[in-house]
Motif scaffolding. Structure first.
Motif, PDB file in Angstrom:
ATOM      1  N   VAL A  58      26.997  49.010  32.658  1.00 35.58           N
ATOM      2  CA  VAL A  58      25.933  48.133  32.038  1.00 35.58           C
ATOM      3  C   VAL A  58      24.957  48.977  31.301  1.00 35.58           C
ATOM      4  N   GLY A  59      24.467  50.229  31.701  1.00 38.59           N
ATOM      5  CA  GLY A  59      23.501  50.911  31.105  1.00 38.59           C
ATOM      6  C   GLY A  59      24.133  51.648  29.920  1.00 38.59           C
ATOM      7  N   GLY A  60      25.233  51.835  29.898  1.00 41.26           N
ATOM      8  CA  GLY A  60      25.839  52.500  28.637  1.00 41.26           C
ATOM      9  C   GLY A  60      27.045  53.570  29.014  1.00 41.26           C
ATOM     10  N   ARG A  61      27.738  53.898  28.066  1.00 41.58           N
ATOM     11  CA  ARG A  61      29.136  54.676  28.285  1.00 41.58           C
ATOM     12  C   ARG A  61      28.648  55.970  29.113  1.00 41.58           C
ATOM     13  N   GLY A  62      27.466  56.560  29.023  1.00 43.04           N
ATOM     14  CA  GLY A  62      27.437  57.721  29.725  1.00 43.04           C
ATOM     15  C   GLY A  62      26.730  57.534  31.013  1.00 43.04           C
ATOM     16  N   TRP A  63      26.524  56.470  31.638  1.00 42.28           N
ATOM     17  CA  TRP A  63      26.266  56.180  32.845  1.00 42.28           C
ATOM     18  C   TRP A  63      27.147  56.481  34.145  1.00 42.28           C
ATOM     19  N   PRO A  64      28.224  55.926  33.975  1.00 36.74           N
ATOM     20  CA  PRO A  64      29.210  55.929  34.929  1.00 36.74           C
ATOM     21  C   PRO A  64      29.486  57.500  35.338  1.00 36.74           C
ATOM     22  N   LEU A  65      29.823  57.832  36.577  1.00 38.15           N
ATOM     23  CA  LEU A  65      30.070  58.920  37.001  1.00 38.15           C
ATOM     24  C   LEU A  65      31.547  59.298  36.559  1.00 38.15           C
ATOM     25  N   ARG A  66      31.577  60.609  35.832  1.00 37.29           N
ATOM     26  CA  ARG A  66      33.043  60.909  35.287  1.00 37.29           C
ATOM     27  C   ARG A  66      34.004  61.603  36.567  1.00 37.29           C
ATOM     28  N   PRO A  67      35.134  61.876  36.524  1.00 34.54           N
ATOM     29  CA  PRO A  67      35.993  62.227  37.536  1.00 34.54           C
ATOM     30  C   PRO A  67      35.559  63.804  37.800  1.00 34.54           C
ATOM     31  N   GLY A  68      35.140  64.514  36.778  1.00 38.91           N
ATOM     32  CA  GLY A  68      34.795  65.930  37.073  1.00 38.91           C
ATOM     33  C   GLY A  68      33.416  65.721  37.881  1.00 38.91           C
ATOM     34  N   GLU A  69      32.491  64.980  37.700  1.00 39.42           N
ATOM     35  CA  GLU A  69      31.401  64.962  38.699  1.00 39.42           C
ATOM     36  C   GLU A  69      31.515  64.439  39.911  1.00 39.42           C
ATOM     37  N   LEU A  70      32.550  63.632  40.090  1.00 35.77           N
ATOM     38  CA  LEU A  70      32.717  62.914  41.309  1.00 35.77           C
ATOM     39  C   LEU A  70      33.572  64.176  42.107  1.00 35.77           C
ATOM     40  N   ALA A  71      34.424  64.948  41.464  1.00 35.08           N
ATOM     41  CA  ALA A  71      34.862  65.893  42.325  1.00 35.08           C
ATOM     42  C   ALA A  71      34.005  67.006  42.942  1.00 35.08           C
ATOM     43  N   ILE A  72      32.774  67.269  42.254  1.00 34.25           N
ATOM     44  CA  ILE A  72      31.858  68.374  42.540  1.00 34.25           C
ATOM     45  C   ILE A  72      31.134  67.441  43.710  1.00 34.25           C
TER      46      ILE A  72
END
Length: 846
Positions: A58-72
């Protein structure tokens, strides 16, 4: 690695370290870590993917965590999972505290003077500390004026003790009834703290002076605590003092230090007697911290931990008796930390070989890749667009929802996952009496296992499934021949544990053989020889770091544990072998819950013999094995291996750089989990965990029995006080243990060779590593179902059908992991509101 992923990974690590003990032992839900697919990490990851990311969108396209970030984030969370649960803190305090309490009801421990053989334990003499009772009695009998210590000793004997000395002097080898009064007379004098005060301190032997200096330091600490208590009381009114735990805690900590000072005065007496009668009396074993306060029971440090705090207020972290705990924490947490960092170094070393040369599948990482993958231009996981995913997810979620509600409200229906084939026992009388037969006739279905079995090779799933069947068949066959197959990991000389130990050795040799040229080049590069192109620089530095960690762990075990360097190195090697094999099994087969079911100290006792170890080393090795490997269901290296691979393949982080982040998380997790665990345990008492409470006492019982056996064979004196290579000279291996170990080694090596040479060979060597263990017994039938389902699908529909059904299996896994989080959340809310333990519903085996 983004700043956001690092901060969230840190937050996840702190949450796991802080919440796990509460979840596992206060509200009693499914273990929050519990295995190498921890709901604490992957359940939270699924919550983010399915619930939090849609809100962030809802806050924008850049707000959700990306797969690479989730992996870290996942990799950082995994790095702390080894500490707060069963691998360490579930049992650590039990192991080092309960023996002090249990000895009050163990007359056999007192008869054998067990704690006199523990480094830093009792200052009393045991039978093994007197080399010749006849000669000792002759020296004690009517000493002359030129032997003032002996004269003072003689004066403190009563009439009965003097008569016992006279009867014993100059006689043949005495019976126990003759020498026990003399030993007790010596120990009574040791208990008199004033005995050494008859001589100037500088005239005492150096060890006695050191003991008295330690006593002075302890008394100084105690006085400072009393001064702090008085200062606190002076600055607070009476109402605040009555409501706070601080004054009582400071007084209790001072009292514990006073008790330790008294023990040091008694050690001074013992050192004085040893110096006066050299060659006849042996010094106490070197070291301190093996047990809390050497097994001395103290009201605040021990009793409060066992029974919970009943004083005013609530104990804070700074109110706990850290002064008393320091020697024990320095030894065992120091060794644990060094082995944890050594495991990280070892994971960095093997990572290029396993991930790039042998191309191992890493099923856990593959699950993360499948569940986090998005469609081009999308932000939601692609798998959630599949109807099959929601069918699998919904079915399992409803099942666990109903079963959980049934536990809370018995009127609700229950969908059973356990089946009873007990009537079939009559058809197989020998099998029904074999070890682990219960799991064959009472199987439980685990959907996570079925899901993972779908992603691994069919032969691997079949082997894991057949492990239970073949183990029970072997046990039944042996019973028919009049020989039992024992799988008790704590029994010295057990044949089942020896077979698995040999299998671990065999798999370790195969791991080294498969990567021999790479590992040799890493080893050569650590000393400055040329590094080949395929050997990354981080692997070389990891090898150097691993050597340093092993050296520090060995130093701690020698300096404070009292082990010889030979035994310390063998113990460290045994623990690292367990970690290496568990990591290999996990990344190759996907088995996320495994145990070795053998202890390094017990196996060393089998190979050296009790007389080759001696009572001191035996006790230290038993305690060390319990602390380090009693229940390595959450062993650290599989977490780190998956974290490195995940960070590289999904998070695009270089292993060498990610390794430093994981090292920080390892240290942080050990400290935070320790502080939280101690806080809970001193407030609530040790958990009502029957296994953890009973294990230290039963294991010490066996050690006491071994000491009694040495005494009965007349070998106790020679075995006491062995040092260095004396252990090798005194070795008397149990040939049955050697033989069973060689069988396990041969099975693994032979099976691995057949698998390499014969394309049709159906069995994977992992079968012989896990058979007979609690996790394999629980999961075997589910793996058999997975192998059957996958085999049928491929045979009927080919690889296309297999690929099509992947979302269904991911849904099964995701649902079980999420429902663990759901019921833990429900239990937490209930506890916080009602201040009572909630109903317990466990989805995976405890």
């Amino acid at each position: 690695m983004t700043v956001r992923s690092l901060l969230l990974g840190l937050a996840l690590g702190l949450f796991i370290s802080s919440f796990t003990f509460f979840n596992d032992h206060v509200i009693g839900q499914t273990f929050f870590t519990g295995n190498h697919l921890p709901a604490a990490v992957f359940g939270v990851m699924l919550v983010v993917l399915l619930a939090i990311n849609p809100l962030l969108r809802v806050g924008g396209r850049g707000w959700p965590l990306r797969p690479g970030e989730l992996a870290i984030i996942v990799a950082m969370g995994l790095a702390v999972c080894a500490w707060p649960g069963s691998n360490l803190y579930r049992i650590f305090t039990h192991v080092v505290v309960i023996p002090a309490h249990a000895q009050q009801t163990r007359p056999n421990w007192h008869a054998a003077e067990v704690f006199s053989y523990v480094p830093g334990g009792s200052p009393r003499f045991g039978e093994g500390h007197v080399t010749d009772f006849g000669t000792l009695a002759a020296r004690l009998h009517d000493p002359g004026a030129d032997e003032p210590v002996l004269a003072a000793l003689w004066q403190r004997f009563d009439a009965d003790q003097r008569r016992a000395v006279r009867e014993l002097a100059g006689g043949a080898r005495p019976e126990a009834a003759q020498w026990r009064p003399v030993l007790e007379a010596l120990n009574r004098v040791i208990g008199d703290e004033t005995f050494h005060q008859a001589w100037p301190r500088d005239a005492l032997p150096a060890p006695a002076q050191a003991a008295l200096a330690e006593a002075d330091a302890l008394q100084g600490q105690a006085q400072r605590l009393r001064d702090r208590r008085e200062a606190w009381l002076a600055s607070h009114d009476d109402e605040a003092a009555e409501a706070s735990a601080r004054p009582a805690a400071l007084a209790g900590r001072a009292e514990a230090l006073d008790a330790q000072a008294v023990k040091q005065h008694r050690f001074a007496n013992r050192h004085l007697l040893v110096a006066t009668l050299p060659g006849l009396l042996k010094p106490p074993p070197a070291g301190e911290g093996v047990l809390l306060n050497g097994g001395l029971y103290t009201p605040f440090a021990t009793e409060v931990l066992l029974l919970s705090w009943e004083g005013p207020g609530k104990l804070g972290v700074f109110d706990l008796p850290w002064e008393t705990w320091w020697p024990t924490l320095r030894l065992w947490l120091g060794v644990s930390l060094m082995l944890g960092l050594a495991s990280l170094c070892l994971a960095l070393i093997v990572h290029p070989q396993w991930a790039r040369r042998e191309l191992l599948p890493y099923p856990t990482v593959r699950f993360v890749e499948e569940v986090t993958a998005t469609k081009p231009g999308g932000w939601m996981p692609a798998v959630v667009s599949s109807r099959l995913f929601w069918i699998g997810f919904g079915t399992v979620a409803v099942l666990h929802g109903l079963n959980g509600l049934h536990v809370w409200f018995p009127i609700m229906p229950e969908v059973t996952r356990q089946f009873d084939f007990n009537p079939m026992r009559e058809l197989f009388p020998n099998l029904s009496r074999a070890d682990s037969s219960f799991y064959l006739f009472h199987p439980t279905i685990y959907f996570t296992v079925i899901g993972f079995g779908f992603f691994i090779q069919t032969r691997v799933a079949l082997s894991l499934g057949l492990s239970l069947v073949l183990w029970v068949m072997l046990g039944g066959t042996m019973l028919a021949g009049g020989v039992g197959l024992n799988s008790d990991r704590f029994l010295i000389g057990g044949n089942g544990t020896a077979v698995r130990f040999g299998a671990y050795v065999g798999l370790t040799l195969m791991i080294l053989y498969f990567g021999r040229w790479y590992y040799l080049n890493v080893l050569a590069s650590t000393v400055g020889l040329p590094r080949r192109t395929g050997t990354p620089g981080y692997a070389v530095w990891a090898a150097r770091g691993m050597g340093l960690c092993i050296a520090v762990a060995t130093f701690l075990l020698v300096r404070y544990g009292g082990l010889s360097p030979v035994l310390a190195l063998l113990l460290v090697a045994g623990v690292l072998m367990i970690l290496l094999v568990l990591a290999r099994v996990n990344v190759e087969t996907g088995l996320f819950y495994a145990q070795p079911d053998w202890l390094p100290g017990v196996m060393l006792a089998g190979f050296f013999g009790i007389s080759g170890l001696g009572p001191e080393a035996l006790l230290v090795l038993v305690v060390a094995s319990l602390v380090l490997t009693a229940d390595p269901r959450e062993a650290i290296m599989p977490y780190l291996s998956n974290g490195l691979r995940m960070g590289e393949s999904v998070g695009h982080a270089r292993p060498g750089r990610l390794g430093w982040t994981l090292a920080g998380m390892v240290v942080l997790g050990l400290v935070v989990a320790g502080l939280v665990t101690f806080q809970f345990q001193y407030d609530h008492g040790l958990t009502p965990d029957g296994w953890a409470r009973g294990l230290p006492s039963s294991t010490m019982d066996r050690a006491a029995g071994a000491i009694t056996d040495l005494s009965a064979r007349g070998e106790l004196v020679d075995a006491t006080g062995l040092q260095g290579f004396e252990h090798l000279r005194a070795m008397r291996p149990d040939m049955a243990v050697v033989g069973w170990s060689l069988l396990g080694l041969g099975l693994v090596v032979g099976c691995a060779a057949a698998r390499l040479r014969l394309p049709w060979w159906p069995i994977h060597p992992v079968l012989f590593v896990v058979w007979g263990t609690y996790p394999a017994n629980n999961f075997a039938v589910s793996f058999l179902l997975a192998a059957a389902i996958k085999g049928a699908i491929i045979k009927l529909g080919g690889e296309r059908a297999h690929h099509t059904l992947k979302p269904l299996m991911i849904g099964l896994i995701a649902a079980e992991l999420l429902m663990i989080v759901v019921w833990s959340t429900v239990g937490t809310i209930y506890y916080l509101n009602m201040e009572a333990r909630p109903a317990v519903y466990r989805i995976l085996p405890g």
